[in-house]
Enzyme design. Structure first.
Site, PDB file in Angstrom:
ATOM      1  N   SER A  95      54.255  38.691  33.968  1.00 21.86           N
ATOM      2  CA  SER A  95      53.669  38.559  35.385  1.00 21.86           C
ATOM      3  C   SER A  95      55.065  39.337  35.838  1.00 21.86           C
ATOM      4  CB  SER A  95      53.555  37.449  35.483  1.00 21.86           C
ATOM      5  OG  SER A  95      51.719  37.775  35.056  1.00 21.86           O
ATOM      6  N   LYS A  98      54.239  43.118  37.623  1.00 23.47           N
ATOM      7  CA  LYS A  98      53.611  43.171  38.638  1.00 23.47           C
ATOM      8  C   LYS A  98      54.522  42.960  39.509  1.00 23.47           C
ATOM      9  CE  LYS A  98      49.915  39.814  38.337  1.00 23.47           C
ATOM     10  NZ  LYS A  98      49.964  38.936  36.643  1.00 23.47           N
ATOM     11  N   SER A 153      50.316  34.643  41.220  1.00 25.98           N
ATOM     12  CA  SER A 153      50.124  35.954  39.793  1.00 25.98           C
ATOM     13  C   SER A 153      48.826  36.633  39.532  1.00 25.98           C
ATOM     14  CB  SER A 153      51.651  35.301  38.758  1.00 25.98           C
ATOM     15  OG  SER A 153      51.597  36.076  37.625  1.00 25.98           O
TER      16      SER A 153
END
Length: 424
Positions: A95, A98, A153
């Site tokens: 993640s 991101k 997340s």
């Protein structure tokens, strides 16, 4: 592994449809395995293209505490890389990708804009994803969706924002174009959420670039530094969400890190733990990225803290071993491949050239081809990685499993006992 290594049929069709008008043919299947290669690049300086520890002129880096496969310490203001280890090694980012998603999409929508989620917006969220608890039929502000992205997340929040942006395929292509502009040429984007897919790769160097550029945006900086927020549950009801960055929240037996301002953590069972953190002390801001430390859910945070401590204590006497380059769109000099090395297939395009239609399709077209070759690619990558580790004397990690949220993270308040996974 079946669920974690493929997108839904709907997402694949979308990716393919986006690629075909801009490219005569998708990436050949034979080229897919090359995505796992670690391209030796001179981006940021020749030292950073080398394997192993790179550090000069300062007290010893705490290497005995560091088990990560790659890490990097940099000064956020000057861009000087103070020390690194395998800075350009291409690894699954989880993640932390991101950050690139946010840097690409964040400015497209006003934070007060409202959006009512449709079933189709979250139908292609991969099973086993981390979720904030987005539900169809509920209206959210853009600010609330970004809080879901940064604090929990939430892949569901990512997919809603991606669909607002024109769809998964378009967002992937834009993220890849942004990575090229930032000169993050180790990064290959397959999905906007960072979930495990064949060929989804980045590096400690690239993730640090994403963090540095993102933190220049006040909204990005504000979201990644938020500890707690209230998230809509329908009607007038809300539930509280807490940031899963343990150096920020002080959860799971860790103390909060003095001066921490963000940025983003990640975890899947394939990638392990990844983290990019930024902290400010005495007017100086340092960036640290740590990727794939040895087992232990707190290890990524402990090693980040150790490197931040080293940087604040000894970093001023360190001679830089490289630099974080400027984006091409901001006057950065185009990077070149290191002498004797070509760019690996799936890297982010020829240095110094503006994005063309074919290159904008790279993320989508490459994804369609990679998904078709997923089985063979995964076997090839595992064998190649094992051979590399054997040659270097590095212990092999356990075989990858289906990606899932960190088992030590508390479930989102909306999840029911025995659940916690989004099902397509």
């Amino acid at each position: 592994m079946r669920e974690s290594s493929r997108l839904s049929r709907r997402a694949v069709l979308g990716l393919t449809a986006a690629a075909l008008p801009m490219s005569a043919a998708a990436l050949p299947l034979a080229a897919a395995p090359a995505l796992a290669a670690s391209p030796a690049t001179a981006i940021g300086g020749e030292r950073l293209a080398r394997r192993g520890l790179q550090a000069d002129g300062a007290a010893a880096v705490p290497v005995k505490l560091l088990t990560a496969r790659a890490w990097l310490v940099a000064d956020a203001a000057t861009g000087e890389v103070l020390a690194s280890f395998n800075a350009h090694q291409r690894l699954a980012p989880a993640s932390t990708l991101k950050m690139l998603f946010a840097d690409t999409v964040l400015n497209k929508f006003d934070r007060t804009e409202k959006y009512t989620v449709k079933d189709s917006d979250i139908a292609d969220v991969p099973a086993g994803s981390s979720l904030v608890g987005v539900k169809a039929g509920i209206t959210y502000t853009v600010e609330q969706l970004w809080q879901g992205v940064f604090l929990r997340s939430g892949n569901d929040a990512v997919h809603v924002l991606a669909h607002m942006n024109g769809g998964i395929a378009r967002t992937v292509a834009e993220m890849q174009a942004r990575a090229r502009d930032l000169q993050a040429l180790d990064t290959h984007v397959v999905s906007p959420d960072g979930f495990d897919h064949p060929g989804q790769l980045s590096s400690a160097y690239d993730l640090t670039l994403f963090a540095r550029h993102g933190l220049a945006n006040p909204d990005f900086r504000g979201y990644c530094g938020t500890r707690i927020a209230n998230f809509p549950a329908g009607g007038k009801k809300t539930f509280q969400i807490q940031n899963t960055d343990r150096l920020l929240s002080g959860a799971w037996g860790l103390k909060t890190y003095d001066g921490l301002i963000g940025v983003k953590n990640g975890y899947t069972s394939h990638a392990g733990n990844t983290f990019t953190g930024a902290a400010t002390r005495d007017g100086r801001t340092l960036l640290v990225t740590v990727m794939h430390p040895a087992t232990g859910s707190n290890a990524v945070y402990e090693q980040t803290a150790a490197l931040l401590d080293w940087g604040f204590t000894h970093g001023r006497t360190a001679r830089p071993v490289g630099a974080l380059v400027k984006p091409l769109s901001e006057g950065g000099a185009p990077a070149t491949a290191a002498p004797g090395h070509g760019q690996a297939a799936g890297a982010s395009g020829a240095p110094g050239k503006g994005p063309s239609a074919e290159r904008l399709a790279e993320g989508a077209a490459g994804t369609a081809a990679l998904l078709a070759a997923a089985g063979g690619f995964l076997l090839w990558r595992r064998r190649r990685a094992n051979a590399t580790r054997d040659a270097a004397g590095t212990p092999r990690p356990p075989a990858p499993r289906a990606a899932e949220p960190d088992p030590q993270e508390p479930p989102a308040p909306t999840e029911q006992p025995g659940g916690g996974r989004h099902r397509r």
